[in-house]
Design an enzyme around this catalytic site. Structure first.
Site, PDB file in Angstrom:
ATOM      1  N   HIS A  91      33.855  41.356  48.749  1.00  0.00           N
ATOM      2  CA  HIS A  91      33.729  41.596  50.186  1.00  0.00           C
ATOM      3  C   HIS A  91      34.869  40.909  50.938  1.00  0.00           C
ATOM      4  O   HIS A  91      34.685  39.839  51.521  1.00  0.00           O
ATOM      5  CB  HIS A  91      32.359  41.065  50.639  1.00  0.00           C
ATOM      6  CG  HIS A  91      32.099  41.119  52.104  1.00  0.00           C
ATOM      7  ND1 HIS A  91      32.713  42.015  52.967  1.00  0.00           N
ATOM      8  CD2 HIS A  91      31.258  40.357  52.888  1.00  0.00           C
ATOM      9  CE1 HIS A  91      32.263  41.805  54.193  1.00  0.00           C
ATOM     10  NE2 HIS A  91      31.398  40.813  54.164  1.00  0.00           N
ATOM     11  N   CYS A 138      25.929  44.311  57.833  1.00  0.00           N
ATOM     12  CA  CYS A 138      25.589  43.254  58.769  1.00  0.00           C
ATOM     13  C   CYS A 138      26.868  42.552  59.185  1.00  0.00           C
ATOM     14  O   CYS A 138      27.890  42.632  58.495  1.00  0.00           O
ATOM     15  CB  CYS A 138      24.601  42.269  58.142  1.00  0.00           C
ATOM     16  SG  CYS A 138      25.174  41.465  56.634  1.00  0.00           S
ATOM     17  N   GLY A 170      28.491  38.878  60.874  1.00  0.00           N
ATOM     18  CA  GLY A 170      28.289  37.495  61.255  1.00  0.00           C
ATOM     19  C   GLY A 170      28.214  37.329  62.763  1.00  0.00           C
ATOM     20  O   GLY A 170      28.936  37.989  63.514  1.00  0.00           O
ATOM     21  N   CYS A 181      32.739  41.090  59.862  1.00  0.00           N
ATOM     22  CA  CYS A 181      32.619  41.903  58.655  1.00  0.00           C
ATOM     23  C   CYS A 181      32.797  43.399  58.917  1.00  0.00           C
ATOM     24  O   CYS A 181      33.116  44.154  58.000  1.00  0.00           O
ATOM     25  CB  CYS A 181      31.268  41.672  57.992  1.00  0.00           C
ATOM     26  SG  CYS A 181      30.955  39.956  57.547  1.00  0.00           S
TER      27      CYS A 181
END
Length: 406
Positions: free
Chosen positions: A361, A391, A393, A96
């Protein structure tokens, strides 16, 4: 104390992004990822006519799932499609945070003297990649079943003794959100209230023309001109959100309404030295002050922004109260709410124009999108310091601090 701008400092001089489409059913469901990235790159180059593209030293392109249509160094393909055969490119993967990492790499290269100007981009066409649940890795399904068992039993999922031989980095991101919600006492109402506010803020921003300043329209293969994000739902209500069923666990709290959707989109930035920008007559939008990444248990990856942000601010001699605007990626309201609480951030300063729950996103594009939207927000509020954080993954967090210059 932030030092005065120096010629070797890394600055952002332009930012553009495509609209964000809903994966597999939205505006870009039939588009190639290269075409989305090309639109963002073309848009950001058009915004900097003083810059001769041959001056660009390198291109860093974030992509979270670099396989299938997004494989084989998609960054390099995009540069060739843009007519820049001379420009090398690397595809960067920090899931991300891929394009935030790409932005950090460009800033680091400028400060190191490896070049004066760099192209940064990010792209994700979730429509072009298989669902992650089809992973051929044999432990994927087993890890998911184990995560379900731990959740239902109330066991301490972050205790390595409960992992056995299973690679918990493969558990579904939605399940990590449920783990975060349970461990932090974040209720369903907390999540739905944040999701509603995200939608309402995005609706107000769209009505005011806020995102039009950063979006470059995309003409699709079938001739449609897409100018706006697919995701925002201005008619969202608390009653509507509270009526949705949990997605990842029957006894859970994460729903389609309080989580970001799956998306397609691209973003791009030009990062260069302050000295070269001045020589070219380009007005720097913002200075990149620093970046930090952090790691934590994969099962609670949603809390990653906390340590990353705290470490970065400590290194820069700042506190959360010094930050005027925070762009915190809304992967799930289940992780946004506790991150805001643990950072002791003013909720009014966090995603003041809506976040990913409303906007979307597209994994590989989101990092650079956050930086660009952050610059846009600082300008709109006539403010100075901003923090982009998200955050990641697999159990990571990443944060970048910027100073608005114009």
């Amino acid at each position: 104390m932030i030092p005065a701008l120096a010629p070797h400092d890394a600055v952002v001089v332009a930012y553009r992004r495509t609209p964000i489409g809903r994966a597999r059913k939205g505006s870009f469901a039939g588009e190639r990822p290269e075409d989305l990235a090309l639109a963002a790159v073309t848009g950001v180059l058009a915004a900097t006519p003083q810059l001769d593209p041959t001056e660009l030293a390198d291109a860093y392109v974030g992509c979270a799932v670099p396989e299938g249509a997004q494989g084989d160094n998609i960054g390099r393909r995009v540069m060739i499609m843009a007519g820049m055969d001379h420009l090398p490119a690397a595809t960067v993967n920090r899931f991300c945070a891929s394009s935030l990492q790409a932005t950090a790499m460009a800033a680091q290269a400028v400060r190191a003297g490896d070049g004066q100007a760099f192209l940064v981009a990010g792209v994700e066409s979730t429509s072009s990649t298989p669902p992650v649940t089809t992973s051929p890795y044999p432990g994927f399904a087993a890890a998911g079943r184990r995560a379900d068992e731990l959740f239902e039993s109330g066991a301490e999922w972050s205790d390595p003794r409960n992992r056995g031989e299973l690679p918990d980095i493969y558990i579904d991101m939605g399940k990590t959100a449920e783990f975060v919600a349970r461990s932090t006492g974040t209720t369903r109402r907390d999540q739905d209230e944040w999701a509603l506010e995200s939608q309402l803020r995005a609706a107000r921003a769209i009505e005011a023309g806020y995102f039009a300043r950063e979006i470059t329209p995309v003409t699709t293969a079938d001739g449609r001109k897409v100018t706006a994000d697919d995701g925002p739902r201005p008619t969202t209500t608390m009653d509507g959100l509270s009526g949705l069923q949990p997605v990842f666990h029957a006894s859970g709290t994460v729903t389609a309404g309080n989580a970001s959707p799956l998306n397609d989109g691209a973003s791009a930035l030009i990062v260069m030295s302050a000295g070269r920008a001045k020589e070219l007559g380009l007005t720097p939008l913002a200075r990149i002050l620093g970046t930090t990444a952090s790691g934590l248990s994969p099962e609670v990856m949603g809390l990653g922004p906390v340590e990353a942000s705290q470490r970065l601010m400590a290194r820069l001699g700042l506190s959360i109260d010094d930050i005027d605007v925070v762009e915190l990626n809304e992967a799930f309201a289940a992780q946004v709410v506790p991150v805001v609480r643990q950072l002791k951030a003013d909720p009014a300063k966090v995603n003041p124009f809506g976040g990913a729950i409303a906007l979307g996103h597209p994994f590989g594009a989101t990092g650079a999108r956050l930086v660009g939207t952050l610059i846009n927000g600082l300008q709109a509020k006539d403010a100075t310091l901003g923090l982009a954080t998200l955050c990641v993954g697999g159990g990571q967090g990443m944060a970048m601090a910027i100073e608005r210059l114009s």
